[in-house]
Scaffold this active site. Structure first.
Site, PDB file in Angstrom:
ATOM      1  N   TYR A   1      -5.721   6.360   5.290  1.00  0.00           N
ATOM      2  CA  TYR A   1      -5.874   5.443   4.160  1.00  0.00           C
ATOM      3  C   TYR A   1      -5.096   4.136   4.390  1.00  0.00           C
ATOM      4  O   TYR A   1      -5.649   3.030   4.273  1.00  0.00           O
ATOM      5  CB  TYR A   1      -5.401   6.083   2.835  1.00  0.00           C
ATOM      6  CG  TYR A   1      -5.238   5.027   1.774  1.00  0.00           C
ATOM      7  CD1 TYR A   1      -6.346   4.498   1.136  1.00  0.00           C
ATOM      8  CD2 TYR A   1      -3.980   4.469   1.480  1.00  0.00           C
ATOM      9  CE1 TYR A   1      -6.223   3.470   0.219  1.00  0.00           C
ATOM     10  CE2 TYR A   1      -3.850   3.444   0.569  1.00  0.00           C
ATOM     11  CZ  TYR A   1      -4.977   2.954  -0.063  1.00  0.00           C
ATOM     12  OH  TYR A   1      -4.858   1.923  -0.946  1.00  0.00           O
TER      13      TYR A   1
ATOM     14  N   ASP B   1      -8.786   6.204  -1.579  1.00  0.00           N
ATOM     15  CA  ASP B   1      -7.667   6.653  -2.414  1.00  0.00           C
ATOM     16  C   ASP B   1      -8.265   7.248  -3.685  1.00  0.00           C
ATOM     17  O   ASP B   1      -9.490   7.386  -3.796  1.00  0.00           O
ATOM     18  CB  ASP B   1      -6.688   5.507  -2.704  1.00  0.00           C
ATOM     19  CG  ASP B   1      -7.268   4.475  -3.661  1.00  0.00           C
ATOM     20  OD1 ASP B   1      -8.499   4.499  -3.912  1.00  0.00           O
ATOM     21  OD2 ASP B   1      -6.507   3.643  -4.175  1.00  0.00           O
TER      22      ASP B   1
ATOM     23  N   GLU C   1       0.823  -1.215   0.000  1.00  0.00           N
ATOM     24  CA  GLU C   1       0.000   0.000   0.000  1.00  0.00           C
ATOM     25  C   GLU C   1       0.855   1.262   0.000  1.00  0.00           C
ATOM     26  O   GLU C   1       0.494   2.261  -0.619  1.00  0.00           O
ATOM     27  CB  GLU C   1      -0.966  -0.001   1.193  1.00  0.00           C
ATOM     28  CG  GLU C   1      -2.047  -1.065   1.096  1.00  0.00           C
ATOM     29  CD  GLU C   1      -2.947  -0.917  -0.129  1.00  0.00           C
ATOM     30  OE1 GLU C   1      -3.035   0.190  -0.690  1.00  0.00           O
ATOM     31  OE2 GLU C   1      -3.541  -1.931  -0.548  1.00  0.00           O
TER      32      GLU C   1
HETATM   33  N1  ADE Z   1      -3.956   0.612  -5.315  1.00  0.00           N
HETATM   34  C1  ADE Z   1      -3.809   0.846  -3.998  1.00  0.00           C
HETATM   35  N2  ADE Z   1      -3.952  -0.287  -3.292  1.00  0.00           N
HETATM   36  C2  ADE Z   1      -4.167  -1.274  -4.190  1.00  0.00           C
HETATM   37  C3  ADE Z   1      -4.370  -2.670  -4.094  1.00  0.00           C
HETATM   38  N3  ADE Z   1      -4.352  -3.280  -2.915  1.00  0.00           N
HETATM   39  N4  ADE Z   1      -4.571  -3.354  -5.234  1.00  0.00           N
HETATM   40  C4  ADE Z   1      -4.585  -2.707  -6.414  1.00  0.00           C
HETATM   41  N5  ADE Z   1      -4.385  -1.423  -6.573  1.00  0.00           N
HETATM   42  C5  ADE Z   1      -4.186  -0.701  -5.475  1.00  0.00           C
END
Ligand code: ADE
Length: 362
Positions: A118, A136, A35
């Site tokens: 987040y 996000d 993340e």
């Molecule tokens: N963007 C942010 N977190 C994500 C995730 N776990 N899978 C795909 N895209 C992402």
């Protein structure tokens, strides 16, 4: 479960991408790493970095024990290096204060550097399956369209409050992690910014923006990005063996802290390029310039800064050792031992590609 969650989860089960971090979803450290990498960076760019990172630092303990230099080397090229420094510091805190176990308590998670609402929400929901919302850019777009949310989510706190509440209210009991990932996946694959694919959207019948006729008018972003144009100068100086000097930036610096570079300065208002070369050499490494010759220019964008980086090869007067906290002499073969940001990799590529032997009057 409500009809919306049911349709979204069914679509996700059939359409989700096979991404490396989805194979380690029970591991809160792996979710944390992915993340953080996925903030400000695309999935395609993250995948190779994530794989190399997890091979080198497979556990929070292994990251906590690693030297910062090694950590930055594995991040080099990904950008926004504060993310790596915070992950490293955070792993140290988890080792020291939480017995090496990533906490499942929201307050403890939020106490770690680099973890905001987040990232905490993503770790709590995906790794611990707690009912924690995430927001996000993808989720903001999806929820703004589904509910025709007014106001600019970048600048309006009231709009942000509404979006967080919608993200929280939408969570189905017991399946929050899957649901959050499904919302992100819908934003990435279907509800795209410029050209949403409403024809294949599994939840289009729930979408207020579609009913109103123009989904792309949500989110209601109003601002125009304010660019800051910056000129930097980096100097290349060689020793008798024709190795090139690198210096290490202070780890405390927000931009490229802890990374290695050809000594650099930012050109000031009214300063000539030659004056800036002399200052980069003196302030960056305590060197007095006696000759200079340009060898290349690199353009780079980071956040709102558009940087033009000028490379000058220099000869220096009277030095035995460069005056910098940490420094090293490199060759094309040893450059890979140091963490360099992308513009410095490009600039040193230009330097090594140009045969500058004998060009300077030494
Ligand atoms: N963007 C942010 N977190 C994500 C995730 N776990 N899978 C795909 N895209 C992402």
């Amino acid at each position: 479960m409500n009809d919306f969650a049911e349709k979204l989860l069914a679509w996700f089960a059939g359409c989700k991408r096979d991404l490396p971090w989805r194979r380690l979803q029970h591991d809160p450290y792996a979710v944390w790493v992915s993340e953080i990498m996925l903030q400000q960076t695309t999935v395609a760019a993250v995948i190779p970095f994530y794989n190399k990172w997890m091979a080198r630092f497979p556990t929070v303990q292994s990251l906590a024990e690693a030297p910062l230099d090694d950590v930055l080397k594995h991040w080099a090229g990904l950008g926004y290096y504060a993310r790596a420094r915070n992950l490293h510091k955070g792993a140290g805190l988890v080792a020291a204060e939480f017995g090496g176990v990533v906490p499942s308590d929201p307050k403890q998670l939020l106490s770690l550097p680099g973890i905001g609402r987040y990232t905490a929400g993503a770790i709590l929901s995906i790794a611990f399956n707690q009912e924690a919302p995430i927001l996000d850019a993808n989720v903001i777009r999806v929820l703004s369209r589904l509910h025709a949310v007014t106001g600019d989510p970048k600048t309006s706190v009231a709009t942000q409050v509404v979006l967080w509440r919608l993200a929280e209210e939408a969570l189905p009991l017991g399946r929050a992690g899957e649901f959050n990932e499904a919302l992100m996946e819908l934003g990435a694959l279907v509800c795209e910014a410029g050209a949403p694919r409403c024809g294949t959207c599994p939840v289009s019948e729930h979408c207020a923006a579609k009913r109103l006729g123009d989904p792309t008018s949500y989110p209601q972003f109003t601002g125009v990005k304010k660019w800051l144009d910056v000129e930097d100068v980096s100097v290349a100086v060689r020793n008798a063996a024709r190795e090139v000097l690198l210096v290490q930036r202070s780890p405390e610096l927000a931009l490229w802290g802890g990374l290695w570079e050809l000594p650099r300065a930012t050109r000031q208002d009214g300063e000539s390029l030659e004056g800036c070369v002399a200052r980069a050499a003196y302030e960056g490494a305590g060197l007095n310039v006696c000759a200079m010759s340009p060898f290349g220019v690199v353009k780079h964008v980071v956040a709102n800064r558009r940087i033009t980086l000028h490379g000058f090869e220099i000869a220096a007067l009277d030095f035995l050792e460069p005056k910098a906290a940490a420094w090293a002499w490199i060759t094309p073969e040893t450059r890979g031992n140091y963490a360099l940001a992308t513009p410095q990799v490009k600039l040193t590529d230009l330097l090594f590609a140009s045969d500058t032997q004998g060009r300077l009057e030494l």
